[in-house]
Design a protein around this motif. Structure first.
Motif, PDB file in Angstrom:
ATOM      1  N   GLY A  88       0.679  16.893   2.591  1.00 42.83           N
ATOM      2  CA  GLY A  88       1.144  17.272   3.922  1.00 42.83           C
ATOM      3  C   GLY A  88       0.615  16.419   5.050  1.00 42.83           C
ATOM      4  N   THR A  89      -0.032  15.292   4.744  1.00 39.29           N
ATOM      5  CA  THR A  89      -0.538  14.405   5.791  1.00 39.29           C
ATOM      6  C   THR A  89       0.629  13.728   6.496  1.00 39.29           C
ATOM      7  N   SER A  90       0.556  13.635   7.824  1.00 41.61           N
ATOM      8  CA  SER A  90       1.642  13.026   8.593  1.00 41.61           C
ATOM      9  C   SER A  90       1.733  11.534   8.328  1.00 41.61           C
ATOM     10  N   GLY A  91       2.932  10.971   8.560  1.00 41.05           N
ATOM     11  CA  GLY A  91       3.144   9.550   8.315  1.00 41.05           C
ATOM     12  C   GLY A  91       2.263   8.670   9.182  1.00 41.05           C
ATOM     13  N   GLY A  92       2.072   9.069  10.445  1.00 45.22           N
ATOM     14  CA  GLY A  92       1.219   8.275  11.325  1.00 45.22           C
ATOM     15  C   GLY A  92      -0.227   8.269  10.871  1.00 45.22           C
ATOM     16  N   GLN A 124       0.814  -1.212   0.000  1.00 57.78           N
ATOM     17  CA  GLN A 124       0.000   0.000   0.000  1.00 57.78           C
ATOM     18  C   GLN A 124       0.853   1.270   0.000  1.00 57.78           C
ATOM     19  N   ARG A 125       2.052   1.199   0.573  1.00 61.00           N
ATOM     20  CA  ARG A 125       2.921   2.377   0.597  1.00 61.00           C
ATOM     21  C   ARG A 125       3.298   2.846  -0.807  1.00 61.00           C
ATOM     22  N   GLY A 126       3.321   1.931  -1.748  1.00 58.88           N
ATOM     23  CA  GLY A 126       3.701   2.300  -3.103  1.00 58.88           C
ATOM     24  C   GLY A 126       2.550   2.777  -3.963  1.00 58.88           C
ATOM     25  N   ARG A 127       1.334   2.810  -3.401  1.00 60.24           N
ATOM     26  CA  ARG A 127       0.178   3.223  -4.187  1.00 60.24           C
ATOM     27  C   ARG A 127       0.128   4.747  -4.337  1.00 60.24           C
ATOM     28  N   GLU A 128      -0.570   5.184  -5.373  1.00 54.18           N
ATOM     29  CA  GLU A 128      -0.626   6.602  -5.698  1.00 54.18           C
ATOM     30  C   GLU A 128      -1.337   7.417  -4.621  1.00 54.18           C
ATOM     31  N   TYR A 129      -2.350   6.852  -3.987  1.00 58.14           N
ATOM     32  CA  TYR A 129      -3.094   7.635  -2.994  1.00 58.14           C
ATOM     33  C   TYR A 129      -2.224   7.953  -1.785  1.00 58.14           C
ATOM     34  N   VAL A 130      -1.247   7.084  -1.475  1.00 59.38           N
ATOM     35  CA  VAL A 130      -0.327   7.370  -0.378  1.00 59.38           C
ATOM     36  C   VAL A 130       0.616   8.508  -0.762  1.00 59.38           C
ATOM     37  N   THR A 131       1.101   8.472  -2.011  1.00 56.17           N
ATOM     38  CA  THR A 131       1.956   9.557  -2.493  1.00 56.17           C
ATOM     39  C   THR A 131       1.214  10.893  -2.474  1.00 56.17           C
ATOM     40  N   ALA A 132      -0.058  10.847  -2.897  1.00 56.99           N
ATOM     41  CA  ALA A 132      -0.852  12.072  -2.900  1.00 56.99           C
ATOM     42  C   ALA A 132      -1.062  12.599  -1.482  1.00 56.99           C
ATOM     43  N   ALA A 133      -1.263  11.682  -0.527  1.00 52.90           N
ATOM     44  CA  ALA A 133      -1.445  12.112   0.862  1.00 52.90           C
ATOM     45  C   ALA A 133      -0.176  12.747   1.409  1.00 52.90           C
ATOM     46  N   ARG A 134       0.982  12.187   1.055  1.00 50.59           N
ATOM     47  CA  ARG A 134       2.251  12.774   1.506  1.00 50.59           C
ATOM     48  C   ARG A 134       2.444  14.169   0.914  1.00 50.59           C
ATOM     49  N   VAL A 135       2.156  14.296  -0.386  1.00 57.44           N
ATOM     50  CA  VAL A 135       2.290  15.600  -1.043  1.00 57.44           C
ATOM     51  C   VAL A 135       1.344  16.619  -0.408  1.00 57.44           C
TER      52      VAL A 135
END
Length: 292
Positions: A196-200, A183-194
């Motif tokens: 500004g969503t925290s890792g936790g 799941q870490r490699g999915r696009e929605y995770v990348t979008a969440a990081r961009v």
């Protein structure tokens, strides 16, 4: 697909004419023929165990002079064992004991395995340590692990729970770890990081819900494995202490009398088969629906 397009493609309710709400995959899985059959078998066994004090006409350790009486004996529908104890009472209380063990051991192993997987997801060093710990546990076959634990703690209910939990920890831990990495490699995770969503928050609100589906299937499979482990330990005499009945203990006691009194072993064999088959069908139904 937009919400409007999804609603237009959804099947319509024959009564209201409005689009039907899609069923949850778990409910859909348990509504299939496999799911209903599996739940029915498991439900019958569980109900028999829960109602054991009401259904059994005797105590599981009460002895009589009717040793190895056959089925249909007055007062003993399934007959008696070599000590004159009622087989129906021992079977029902054996189910109750087995259910109590697996109901504690499997959730314990699942929770500990998932917690270790979350620890491994935080830092690469923690990941290495956790994976080597999993490898250490998996290096021991189940029987060797059971003998090692009982050699230290002795036979009893607690060692059986501990063995089952230890066997399930690396299974759930590795399964959740794999799901997190995927799941870490999915696009929605990348979008969440961009965004500004925290890792936790990404881990708890986005990754874990999408990585949890295989755990549900594994839980049903692990219940099946737990039945076998308890039965094997009791069969070898390193499980629950006699005279407390379990399915494995009753079956082990029946082995010397198979030719003389085959009914002695019939009850636990049929019960274990029904329970394992029911859990297997349920797990298969869940797995098929989740993979769609």
């Amino acid at each position: 697909m937009t919400t409007l397009a999804a609603a237009q493609k959804a099947p319509l309710d024959s009564r209201t004419g409005k689009p039907r709400r899609p069923r949850h995959p778990y409910r859909a899985a348990l509504a299939t023929a496999r799911g209903r059959t599996g739940l029915g078998l498991v439900g019958l066994v569980v109900l028999a165990g829960l109602l054991a004090p009401l259904l059994a006409g005797h105590g599981p350790t009460d002895q009589s002079a009717l040793a190895l009486a056959g089925p249909g004996t007055p007062g003993h529908p399934l007959g008696t064992d070599d000590l004159g104890r009622d087989l129906l009472a021992r079977l029902l209380h054996g189910i109750r004991a087995d259910l109590g063990i697996i109901a504690v051991a499997v959730p314990l192993g699942a929770v500990l395995g998932c917690l270790l997987a979350l620890v491994a997801a935080v830092h690469p060093l923690a990941d290495t340590v956790v994976q080597r710990a999993f490898d250490l546990v998996l290096a021991f076959p189940g029987l060797i692990l059971a003998l090692a634990v009982t050699a230290i703690l002795g036979p009893g209910r607690v060692p059986v729970i501990l063995v089952i939990a230890l066997a399930e920890i690396p299974v759930f831990g590795r399964l959740l770890r794999t799901g997190i990495l995927v799941q870490r490699g999915r696009e929605y995770v990348t979008a969440a990081r961009v965004g500004g969503t925290s890792g936790g928050r990404i881990l708890t609100r986005h990754i874990l819900p999408n990585a949890a589906d295989p755990l549900v299937v594994q839980f049903a499979v692990s219940l099946t494995v737990a039945v076998f482990i308890e039965g094997a330990m009791s069969f070898l005499g390193v499980g629950v202490r006699p005279p407390e009945p379990t399915l494995g203990a009753v079956l082990s006691q029946a082995m010397p009398y198979l030719a003389q009194a085959p009914h002695f072993a019939a009850g636990p064999l049929v019960t274990v088969t029904a329970l394992v088959l029911g859990l297997s069908l349920t797990a298969e139904a869940l797995n098929r629906e989740i993979r769609r």
